[in-house]
Scaffold this active site. Sequence first.
Site, PDB file in Angstrom:
ATOM      1  N   HIS A  50       5.477   4.003   2.636  1.00 54.38           N
ATOM      2  CA  HIS A  50       4.266   3.802   3.450  1.00 54.38           C
ATOM      3  C   HIS A  50       4.580   4.301   4.854  1.00 54.38           C
ATOM      4  CE1 HIS A  50       1.007   2.201   5.711  1.00 54.38           C
ATOM      5  NE2 HIS A  50       1.800   1.367   6.380  1.00 54.38           N
TER       6      HIS A  50
ATOM      7  N   GLU B 149       5.159  -5.727   4.094  1.00 51.42           N
ATOM      8  CA  GLU B 149       4.343  -5.099   3.046  1.00 51.42           C
ATOM      9  C   GLU B 149       5.032  -5.189   1.675  1.00 51.42           C
ATOM     10  OE1 GLU B 149       1.402  -4.229   3.442  1.00 51.42           O
ATOM     11  OE2 GLU B 149       1.141  -3.823   5.570  1.00 51.42           O
TER      12      GLU B 149
ATOM     13  N   GLU C  74      -1.450  24.559  -1.712  1.00 54.68           N
ATOM     14  CA  GLU C  74      -0.387  23.943  -2.512  1.00 54.68           C
ATOM     15  C   GLU C  74      -0.822  22.566  -3.038  1.00 54.68           C
ATOM     16  OE1 GLU C  74       2.894  25.127  -3.087  1.00 54.68           O
ATOM     17  OE2 GLU C  74       2.134  27.010  -2.279  1.00 54.68           O
TER      18      GLU C  74
ATOM     19  N   HIS D  79      -5.250   3.524   9.151  1.00 54.23           N
ATOM     20  CA  HIS D  79      -3.906   2.940   9.178  1.00 54.23           C
ATOM     21  C   HIS D  79      -2.798   3.905   8.749  1.00 54.23           C
ATOM     22  CE1 HIS D  79      -1.230  -0.786   8.352  1.00 54.23           C
ATOM     23  NE2 HIS D  79      -0.487   0.304   8.298  1.00 54.23           N
TER      24      HIS D  79
ATOM     25  N   HIS E  95       2.764   6.186   8.801  1.00 57.75           N
ATOM     26  CA  HIS E  95       1.592   6.394   9.661  1.00 57.75           C
ATOM     27  C   HIS E  95       1.496   7.885  10.008  1.00 57.75           C
ATOM     28  CE1 HIS E  95       2.247   1.946  11.001  1.00 57.75           C
ATOM     29  NE2 HIS E  95       1.793   2.045   9.764  1.00 57.75           N
TER      30      HIS E  95
END
Length: 276
Positions: free
Chosen positions: A136, A112, A166, A207, A138
Amino acid sequence: MQEQFPSIIQSIMKTSQDMWQKGWAEANGGNISLRLEKEQVPVCSPKSDWIPLGCSLPELSKECFLVTGTGRYLRNIALFPWKNIGIIELDETASGYRILEGFEPTGKPTSELAAHLMTHASIKKAYNNSKRAVIHTHAPSLIALTYALTLDSALLSKLLWQCHVECIVGFPSGIEFIPWMMAGSKDIGEATAMALARRPLAVWQFHGVFGTGRNLDEAFGLIDMAEKAASIFLLAKSTGCIRHAPTVEQLRSIAENFKGVPEESFLNADTTAFFR
Ligand SMILES: [Zn+2]
């Protein structure tokens, strides 16, 4: 934390371990990048020739990044940092990179990388050089929302603001919802980079999530906050009887109390169907 490593390496060791312990980083899932200050770049001979990036990002000319390795497990960074992470340097036009340190013995940066670097180019400009971290991961509850609900950026932002109060303080500009695209593609890289110039978080349908910040703590914290809001929604929904949610007036007053300016159009999104 192992004191023989510089503080910047210790910070990625801690963040990656936290991501694993949260259940966000199965197998080789997730990746991290950090744009380094000049004094954080090791003085050493390059360990590779120049490798083309497939795009040019002149905003990042000669910048150096700490990046996780492709196929490597985040949970192993704390055990073997230089096998699982590395430092890369971009060339003058930022159309190629070379490896300065790490990815031992013969690895390379995350698949990525394009999405990370396009995002760094975008946030460096949008936030006046202050943001340096991109994560990034999951995060399961945020991913679950993209299966359970029909979403856009306004609906997702307001839902999270309502499910953990919050959130409107942490990310008043909201969170971007990016419909499914192929991971690793130029299209998803460009969409993510554009989104993260406007907001600190972006969810990829089916994803995961991208988060940005001035440092890894800030990027991690924002993802954690959004993920907690998503978990609270799923928990409340599982009781089968959600009866209340914060009103727009309550959300606005919370934001005002912390001198935040929420995205007004997102406050008007109609989330009532999610709470039935
Ligand atoms: Zn992923």
